[in-house]
Design an enzyme around this catalytic site. Structure first.
Site, PDB file in Angstrom:
ATOM      1  CG  HIS A   1      -1.944  -2.761  15.502  1.00 17.05           C
ATOM      2  ND1 HIS A   1      -1.431  -3.919  14.992  1.00 17.05           N
ATOM      3  CD2 HIS A   1      -1.742  -2.797  16.856  1.00 17.05           C
ATOM      4  CE1 HIS A   1      -0.920  -4.643  15.982  1.00 17.05           C
ATOM      5  NE2 HIS A   1      -1.104  -3.989  17.123  1.00 17.05           N
TER       6      HIS A   1
ATOM      7  CG  HIS B   1       2.714  -1.027  10.069  1.00 15.75           C
ATOM      8  ND1 HIS B   1       2.506  -1.881   9.009  1.00 15.75           N
ATOM      9  CD2 HIS B   1       1.991  -1.517  11.104  1.00 15.75           C
ATOM     10  CE1 HIS B   1       1.692  -2.855   9.397  1.00 15.75           C
ATOM     11  NE2 HIS B   1       1.373  -2.655  10.656  1.00 15.75           N
TER      12      HIS B   1
END
Length: 342
Positions: free
Chosen positions: A114, A167
């Site tokens: 991302h 993450h």
């Protein structure tokens, strides 16, 4: 690495303990910043702002996503939503973390896609907006606004990825830095004037090199699907596991988009034909509606057919944006019986 991962879990706990209204905000940010948005939203908008900028956004997006897949294959990054279980942390102490529908990514975690892909692909757009601002204003605040917005967006995306347990913070930082470096390095190397043959060759090179690397990893005795196995094992709801988070979904998107650029280059507008500002706006709206409609079509449940259909959809996108829709808008605006401009 365990200490770094544990510190990341503590940070995620702090984020999830924030005000309830922030939960919707973080989930919205992480959804809007999905790399797919570069191909389906940012590219068409940038293209009708400036053709070269649009091609640059798509080109850097597909190259950076392919590199992100390769890095993930070789860096073996963990993801928080499974690491807390696999490490035994949840058996040693109380861990108050929740998963969300966007948590269960099936690929390895490092670096953050991302942050890396969004940061790289938006760099030429931010640079173009900065140049535009500098031509119309001498205000330092106005000139710095595009890069300020870019920085805030990357920070928000990074925090959202930690919040949803996709993450660890160090993976986010790595993605942000790598994305900015790629955007800066690739911006001047955009193949905006290349022929369709170049893009077809690029699509083949991306696909064949991906298959070769995949085979090489398997031949080395490495379980390349280890992350899919762990995501399937520890995801709170099996319905949250999506094929579009697998590495080969990204490869299909990248190779399809490269082929789509080739199709667009092979069917350009007639020489001398240009869109005026109103036609650009109309084309941008049509492109967004057409691409969103295309990607809302039902996908097959069989994995192989799913990958093939995804490839075709992303190949159609650049052709729609750069060839078909501008031609349609110009045709509707042209008086009947008016010849093409030569």
């Amino acid at each position: 690495m365990d200490a770094l991962h544990t510190a990341g879990i503590r940070f995620a706990e702090a984020l999830q303990s924030g005000p309830p209204w922030l939960e919707k905000f973080w989930i919205s940010v992480t959804s809007l910043a999905d790399p797919k948005s570069i191909f389906t939203v940012c590219f068409p908008l940038a293209y009708f702002l400036d053709r070269k900028v649009g091609v640059s956004v798509l080109w850097i997006g597909l190259v950076s996503e392919w590199l992100n897949v390769v890095l993930k294959w070789f860096l073996f990054g963990e993801r928080p939503f499974w690491w807390i279980h696999e490490s035994g942390l949840t058996s040693k102490e109380l861990v108050t973390l929740r998963q969300f529908p966007v948590s269960c990514e099936t690929g390895p975690g490092s670096p953050s896609g991302h942050c890396m892909i969004t940061g790289a692909a938006l760099w030429p757009l931010v640079t173009a907006l900065t140049a535009l601002a500098s031509r119309h204003s001498r205000s330092l605040v106005v000139n710095l606004t595009p890069f300020g917005a870019y920085t805030l967006l990357q920070l928000a995306v990074g925090l959202s990825r930690v919040f949803v347990l996709a993450h660890f913070p160090h993976q986010v930082v790595g993605g942000i830095l790598t994305g900015a470096a790629l955007g800066w390095g690739l911006q001047a190397r955009t193949p905006a004037t290349c022929t369709s043959g170049f893009f077809v060759a690029t699509a083949l090179a991306l696909l064949l090199s991906s298959l070769a690397l995949h085979s090489l990893v398997i031949a080395a005795g490495i379980d390349i699907n280890w992350s899919i196995r762990l995501a399937t094992k520890w995801c709170s709801d099996p319905a949250w596991l999506r094929l579009d988070t697998r590495p080969f979904a990204s490869i299909c998107r990248d190779t399809g988009s490269a082929l789509g650029l080739g199709l667009a280059a092979g069917f350009p507008l007639h020489r001398g034909e240009r869109l005026d500002p109103r036609q650009r706006v109309a084309s941008a709206v049509l492109a967004l509606v057409a691409i969103q409609g295309l990607h809302r079509l039902l996908q097959p449940t069989d994995a192989t057919l799913w990958y093939g259909t995804s490839f075709l959809k992303y190949a159609a996108g650049p052709w729609l944006v750069a060839s078909l829709l501008p031609w349609l808008v110009l045709s509707l605006a042209r008086p009947r019986g008016s010849p093409h401009t030569e």
